[in-house]
Structure formats: structure tokens, C-alpha cells
Design an enzyme around this catalytic site. Structure first.
Site, PDB file in Angstrom:
ATOM      1  N   CYS A  53       0.830  -1.206   0.000  1.00 37.00           N
ATOM      2  CA  CYS A  53       0.000   0.000   0.000  1.00 37.00           C
ATOM      3  C   CYS A  53       0.866   1.258   0.000  1.00 37.00           C
ATOM      4  O   CYS A  53       1.496   1.545  -1.003  1.00 37.00           O
ATOM      5  CB  CYS A  53      -0.980  -0.029   1.180  1.00 37.00           C
ATOM      6  SG  CYS A  53      -2.384   1.057   0.897  1.00 37.00           S
ATOM      7  N   TYR A  54       0.976   1.969   1.110  1.00 35.94           N
ATOM      8  CA  TYR A  54       1.855   3.145   1.118  1.00 35.94           C
ATOM      9  C   TYR A  54       3.261   2.760   0.651  1.00 35.94           C
ATOM     10  O   TYR A  54       3.898   3.507  -0.082  1.00 35.94           O
ATOM     11  CB  TYR A  54       1.911   3.769   2.524  1.00 35.94           C
ATOM     12  CG  TYR A  54       2.779   5.005   2.583  1.00 35.94           C
ATOM     13  CD1 TYR A  54       2.275   6.250   2.227  1.00 35.94           C
ATOM     14  CD2 TYR A  54       4.126   4.926   2.952  1.00 35.94           C
ATOM     15  CE1 TYR A  54       3.071   7.387   2.253  1.00 35.94           C
ATOM     16  CE2 TYR A  54       4.935   6.053   2.974  1.00 35.94           C
ATOM     17  CZ  TYR A  54       4.398   7.287   2.628  1.00 35.94           C
ATOM     18  OH  TYR A  54       5.195   8.404   2.636  1.00 35.94           O
ATOM     19  N   HIS A  97      -3.749  -5.275   1.036  1.00 34.99           N
ATOM     20  CA  HIS A  97      -3.112  -5.624   2.309  1.00 34.99           C
ATOM     21  C   HIS A  97      -3.094  -7.139   2.507  1.00 34.99           C
ATOM     22  O   HIS A  97      -4.052  -7.706   3.013  1.00 34.99           O
ATOM     23  CB  HIS A  97      -3.852  -4.957   3.475  1.00 34.99           C
ATOM     24  CG  HIS A  97      -3.612  -3.485   3.538  1.00 34.99           C
ATOM     25  ND1 HIS A  97      -2.558  -2.952   4.238  1.00 34.99           N
ATOM     26  CD2 HIS A  97      -4.263  -2.445   2.966  1.00 34.99           C
ATOM     27  CE1 HIS A  97      -2.579  -1.639   4.108  1.00 34.99           C
ATOM     28  NE2 HIS A  97      -3.597  -1.300   3.339  1.00 34.99           N
TER      29      HIS A  97
HETATM   30  N1  LIG Z   1      -3.200   1.879   3.770  1.00 32.24           N
HETATM   31  C1  LIG Z   1      -2.277   2.665   3.270  1.00 32.24           C
HETATM   32  O1  LIG Z   1      -1.090   2.391   3.307  1.00 32.24           O
HETATM   33  C2  LIG Z   1      -2.773   3.943   2.723  1.00 32.24           C
HETATM   34  C3  LIG Z   1      -1.754   4.662   1.871  1.00 32.24           C
HETATM   35  C4  LIG Z   1      -2.180   6.072   1.487  1.00 32.24           C
HETATM   36  N2  LIG Z   1      -2.237   6.879   2.684  1.00 32.24           N
HETATM   37  C5  LIG Z   1      -3.533   6.026   0.772  1.00 32.24           C
HETATM   38  O2  LIG Z   1      -4.504   6.480   1.307  1.00 32.24           O
HETATM   39  O3  LIG Z   1      -3.617   5.528  -0.330  1.00 32.24           O
END
Ligand SMILES: NC(=O)CC[C@H](N)C(=O)O
Ligand SMILES: Nc1ncnc2c1ncn2[C@@H]1O[C@H](COP(=O)(O)OP(=O)(O)OP(=O)(O)O)[C@@H](O)[C@H]1O
Ligand SMILES: O=c1[nH]c(=O)c2[nH+]cn([C@@H]3O[C@H](COP(=O)(O)O)[C@@H](O)[C@H]3O)c2[nH]1
Ligand SMILES: [Mg+2]
Length: 517
Positions: A86-87, A173
């Protein structure tokens, strides 16, 4: 020489995701050792740690914002595979010159992943499966040299890979249970891509730790404050395996324990484990004396904490050659996670009774420092601890003192002990004990009028508390069946002298706390 179980390990760099610990737990379930460190851990420290792979966690920030947490591009030159989640994936995209933007449609919850290439990260997995998303930003353009290896309806780049280097990213995730085969994706990263060996098993852990403890302790003695709860019991059992009678477990009877608790702890450790040096220090009179006339919950907690330390110190002085103190510190206490929460106000001072001060002049031994709670339970099982200890509901250090509202008196303790035993017995009989976080009785020092056998009674009130929770931070009251509540109420009123009324606490946390004081 036993093999080092940390030899084959993954480093997780934390960007503040609420799921970072889950990444670690999923890997460990697959027997891969890993540690969580803050995202800004220096390259030198990373090299020293010598991981076989690196995972960049998710996080609340947006990579394109000023001050967003980053890693040095050097980590991609270490020759170690990297997986961004993700991030983490958005960060890889950003660092390599791709484009991350705010998405028009945020994506939370389930999505169907369609695998485009199943040669490594998705090896052995079906072509389509459900994954769990939680993001507001998205990868618009992948950087040069990268290619997609999975997509969803909304995300053409649900998973990407560098064409030559072992760099991977997933938008979903894999660490959450809602992602089908998520654990398998992480396992593939560790085993197929990083070449990690599954050395992290509780059998190996015992073998390794036992040797390490022996080496550390030598011919000195170790003392250990044993509460009969999971953590301290596992610590004691592990140490006993390692150093036998050089271990001196001390169990303090504070007089604030539940019915039969002292006897059951004694039975387990003295008889079953044959711990010759196990000792019970009966300090119940001292605790009761000190608590006399004290009504304020915070004062009660402080007095109990101090008295405990005093009693423990005195007992420890009488043990020859005791250079070490064993404590049940767990991995979640050790992780310096990136905190996204602000400072929080003190609601009550949790007297981890054994919050023993450093000035006790012992060297600390903390053999559970690397373990999560579920691993501690597994370890306990392997060491032969009874399920009754392993599955025990949490019991606070200050014990029944914070379940008697206001002043603690022997008569109140007698009543609460008996009522509490009935609650637990009935909850167990109903098969609910393992399913709920805590269930117990609370003593209210108020008298109300009742009628029993045509006679007027004027007796005390018992409240029943039963809550569900994941971590004790928030909780909801359990919707116990009426028949069960009825049986508990009947039994308490009939069997416990001094009680003529039973009530059920239907407050969640917040706004209530789990304990009444
Ligand atoms: N869950 C995350 O890692 C979110 C990543 C980033 N903040 C987004 O909203 O896409
Ligand atoms: N009655 C007691 N006698 C000796 N030590 C105690 C007692 N109560 C608590 N302790 C010590 O204080 C520590 C913290 O107590 P607490 O109940 O908060 O622990 P816990 O997280 O529930 O772990 P545990 O599973 O060890 O009970 C225990 O691990 C133990 O070392
Ligand atoms: O070891 C402990 N020492 C304490 O002083 C203490 N006070 C509360 N608790 C336990 O913590 C969880 C949350 O409790 P509260 O909602 O009452 O704060 C619940 O599980 C409580 O039982 C304690 N545990
Ligand atoms: Mg405990």
C-alpha cells in the site's frame, strides 16, 4: 551448537499502518523470523541487521505531500528483495519516478484480484481471489522498468514488479485475514523471492533460548515474579527448563486474589513442574493493613504497587547469589512503532504490579522480548503449561481491590471471592470463557432492601461484568443469554451470604472502563 533461529529474517519498516504488526505475525506463522523497525532506521543499521528481505508497510501519509515519510533509495541497492505494501508500494512508485495521485474513488474493502503473472509473488495461487484494500491514493503511472503482475477492476496496478531487480509492490493488504491467500503472498515473498528458511518454530526457539539463558546466567540464580498469568508463567517454565533449581519463582499472595488462585498456582509450579524453589510470600495482612480506610481508586492502586515492590524486594534479599530478575516483557512492548496517535490522558495508572523499578539492582532477563502473545501461548503449550493458564482471562495486578468499590475489607473480599467464583464457573459451563475477554464480579458496598423467606433483608449488591474486546482498549458488554444471567443471579443470592441483589453492567468502553476502578 544450536543454529541461530534469527539467521533467516525479514525486516519490516513501519510507516505507521495500523496493520504493521499483522505483517510480522503472518510471517511468523509461516516460521519466518522478522522484526519491525521505524521507517527512518539508518542504512548502516539495516546492513547490520542483515535481512534477507525488506517489507515497507502501509501508512496514513500520502507520498506526494511535503514531509511524507520516505526511505533512502540506497535500500534498493543492497541486493535484498523489497516488497512495498500500500503506502510502501506508492513510495516505491514515487521514488522511481512513477506517479501517485489522489484517487477519485477511494477503495476500501474487498476487491477481486486478477493475477497476471504467477511466477513468484503469486506462485501456486489461483488466477482470481479476493483481497482487501484500504487506500485513497493510487498509482497512476508505474515507473520505468516496472510491470504490473496483478490488477483489479479499479486498479490496473494492484501489484507490480521491477523487470530486473527483486522489487515488488502490492496495493492491497496481504497481512489482513480478509485477503484470501494474503499469508501465502507474504510467504512467497519470504521463501520464494528472499530465500528465507523456516527456522522460526517454537521448538527451535526453546532450544536456542535455553542455551542462551544458560550462557547468560552461568552459576548464578534468577528470581522471577510469578503471577500465575500467561506471561510470567511461560517465563518461569522456560527458565526452569534452562536452569532448573537456579530459578526462584516468587508468588506474592496479596490477599486480593481470587478463590483458589493461590492453591492452583502452587499446584502447577510446585507439584507439576517440581520447581523446588517456588515460594509463596503471604503478605495479605500487610496489604489489607495498608489499604485500611483508603477509598480513592488511584490511591489504592499506588499503595498496592508500592507494597508489592517492598514485599518482593524483601523476599529477593533472602535468595543467595540472585543476580538476575526475569520479566515477561513481550515484543509489542519493545517495538518502537511510528505513532500516529497523539499523547493520551491518564485515565488510571495501570499498576502492572510487577512494574519493578530498575534500582532493584538486578540484571534483567527478558526471554519473551521477541514474541507476540499468540507465540507466548504456543510456547507455553510446548513447555507443558496447563490450558487453564494459557487461556486465562486477564487479571489485573491490583486484583480484587479494584473490584471492591471504595474501602477494601475482609468481609467484602469474602463475598466478592465467592460471587466471582460462581460467575466464572457458570461462564465456563456455558462454554463462553474462552470466547470473551473478561468476565467477573464487582462488589458494591451499598445495601438494598430485599425479601427472602418472608423476611426483610438488607444486604450488598454484586454487579456482573462481561466484555468482549480485542486488546482491552475498547470493549463491548457481552449479550449473555438471559437464562445464564438468571442462573448466576440465583446462585449468588442463594449461596453467598450478604448479597440480596445482582445487577448486570451494560456499559461499553468507552465511555466506561472494563474494571470499575
Ligand atoms: N493503507 C495505506 O497504506 C494507505 C496509503 C495512502 N495513505 C492512501 O490512502 O492511499
Ligand atoms: N501476585 C503476584 N506475585 C508475583 N508477581 C506478580 C503478582 N502479580 C503480578 N506479578 C508480576 O507483575 C507482572 C505484571 O502483572 P500483570 O498481571 O500486569 O501481568 P500480565 O501482563 O497479566 O502478565 P501475566 O500473564 O504475567 O499475569 C507479572 O508478569 C508478574 O511478574
Ligand atoms: O495488569 C494490570 N494492572 C492494572 O492495574 C490494571 N487495571 C486494569 N487492567 C486490565 O486492563 C484492561 C483494561 O482495563 P480498564 O478498561 O479498566 O482500564 C482490562 O483487561 C483490565 O483487567 C489492569 N491490568
Ligand atoms: Mg496478570
Amino acid at each position: 551448537m544450536v543454529r541461530d533461529i534469527h539467521e533467516s529474517k525479514v525486516l519490516i519498516l513501519d510507516f505507521g499502518s495500523q496493520y504493521t504488526q499483522l505483517i510480522a505475525r503472518r510471517l511468523r506463522e509461516k516460521n519466518i523470523y522478522c522484526e519491525i523497525h521505524p521507517f527512518n532506521t539508518s542504512i548502516e543499521n539495516i546492513k547490520e541487521f542483515n535481512p534477507k528481505g525488506i517489507i515497507l508497510s502501509g501508512g496514513p501519509a500520502s507520498v506526494y505531500e511535503e514531509g511524507a515519510p520516505k526511505v533512502s533509495k540506497e535500500i534498493f541497492e543492497l541486493g535484498v528483495p523489497v516488497l512495498g505494501i500500500c503506502y510502501g508500494m506508492q513510495l516505491i512508485t514515487h521514488l522511481f519516478g512513477g506517479k501517485v495521485v489522489r484517487a477519485e474513488k477511494h477503495e476500501y474493502g474487498r476487491a477481486e484480484l486478477q493475477v497476471l503473472d504467477s511466477s513468484d509473488l503469486f506462485k501456486g495461487l489461483p488466477e482470481k481471489f479476493v483481497v482487501w484494500m484500504s487506500h485513497a491514493d493510487r498509482v497512476l503511472e508505474v515507473p520505468e522498468g516496472f510491470e504490473p503482475i496483478a490488477k483489479t477492476e479499479n486498479a490496473p496496478f494492484a501489484a507490480v514488479r521491477h523487470k530486473e531487480k527483486p522489487i515488488y509492490g502490492v496495493q492491497f493488504h496481504p497481512e489482513v485475514k480478509h485477503s484470501q491467500f494474503g499469508d501465502k503472498v507474504l510467504e512467497n515473498f519470504a521463501k520464494v523471492i528472499c530465500g528465507c528458511e523456516p527456522l522460526w518454530t517454537m521448538e527451535n526457539f526453546i532450544e536456542y533460548e535455553v542455551e542462551k539463558i544458560r550462557e547468560t546466567v552461568g552459576d548464578k540464580n534468577v528470581i522471577c515474579a510469578l503471577s500465575g498469568g500467561v506471561d510470567s508463567s511461560v517465563v518461569a517454565a522456560l527458565l526452569h527448563r534452562a536452569i532448573g533449581d537456579q530459578l526462584y519463582p516468587i508468588f506474592v499472595d496479596t490477599g486480593l486474589l481470587r478463590k483458589g488462585e493461590r492453591e492452583s498456582v502452587e499446584r502447577t509450579f510446585k507439584e507439576k513442574f517440581n520447581m523446588k524453589n517456588f515460594r509463596v510470600v503471604d503478605a495479605s495482612d500487610l496489604f489489607l493493613e495498608r489499604l485500611k480506610g483508603v477509598v480513592d481508586p488511584e490511591k489504592k492502586r499506588k499503595i498496592i504497587g508500592h507494597t508489592f515492590i517492598e514485599v518482593f524486594e524483601k523476599a529477593a534479599k533472602e535468595i543467595p547469589n540472585a543476580e538476575f530478575l526475569a520479566q515477561g516483557t513481550l515484543y509489542p512492548d519493545v517495538i518502537e512503532s511510528v505513532s500516529v496517535k497523539g499523547p493520551s490522558a491518564t485515565i488510571k495508572s495501570h499498576h502492572n504490579v510487577g512494574g519493578l523499578p530498575e534500582k532493584l539492582n538486578f540484571k534483567l532477563i527478558e526471554p519473551l522480548r521477541e514474541l507476540f502473545k499468540d507465540e507466548v501461548r504456543e510456547l507455553g503449550r510446548q513447555l507443558g503449561l496447563p490450558e487453564e493458564i494459557i487461556k486465562r482471562q486477564p487479571f489485573p495486578g491490583p486484583g480484587l481491590a479494584i473490584r471492591i468499590i471504595g474501602e477494601v475489607k475482609s468481609e467484602y473480599l469474602r463475598i466478592l471471592r465467592d460471587a466471582d467464583a460462581i460467575v466464572l464457573e457458570e461462564i465456563k459451563k456455558a462454554g463462553l470463557y474462552d470466547k470473551i475477554w473478561q468476565s467477573f464480579a464487582v462488589f458494591l458496598p451499598i445495601q438494598t432492601v430485599g425479601v427472602m423467606g418472608d423476611e426483610r433483608t438488607y444486604d450488598y449488591v454484586i454487579a456482573i461484568r462481561a466484555v468482549e474486546s480485542v486488546d482491552g482498549m475498547t470493549a463491548d458488554w457481552v449479550k449473555l443469554p438471559y437464562e445464564l444471567l438468571e442462573r448466576i443471579s440465583n446462585r449468588i443470592i442463594n449461596e453467598v451470604e450478604g448479597v440480596n441483589r445482582v445487577v448486570y453492567d451494560i456499559t461499553s468502553k468507552p465511555p466506561g472502563t472494563i474494571e470499575w476502578e
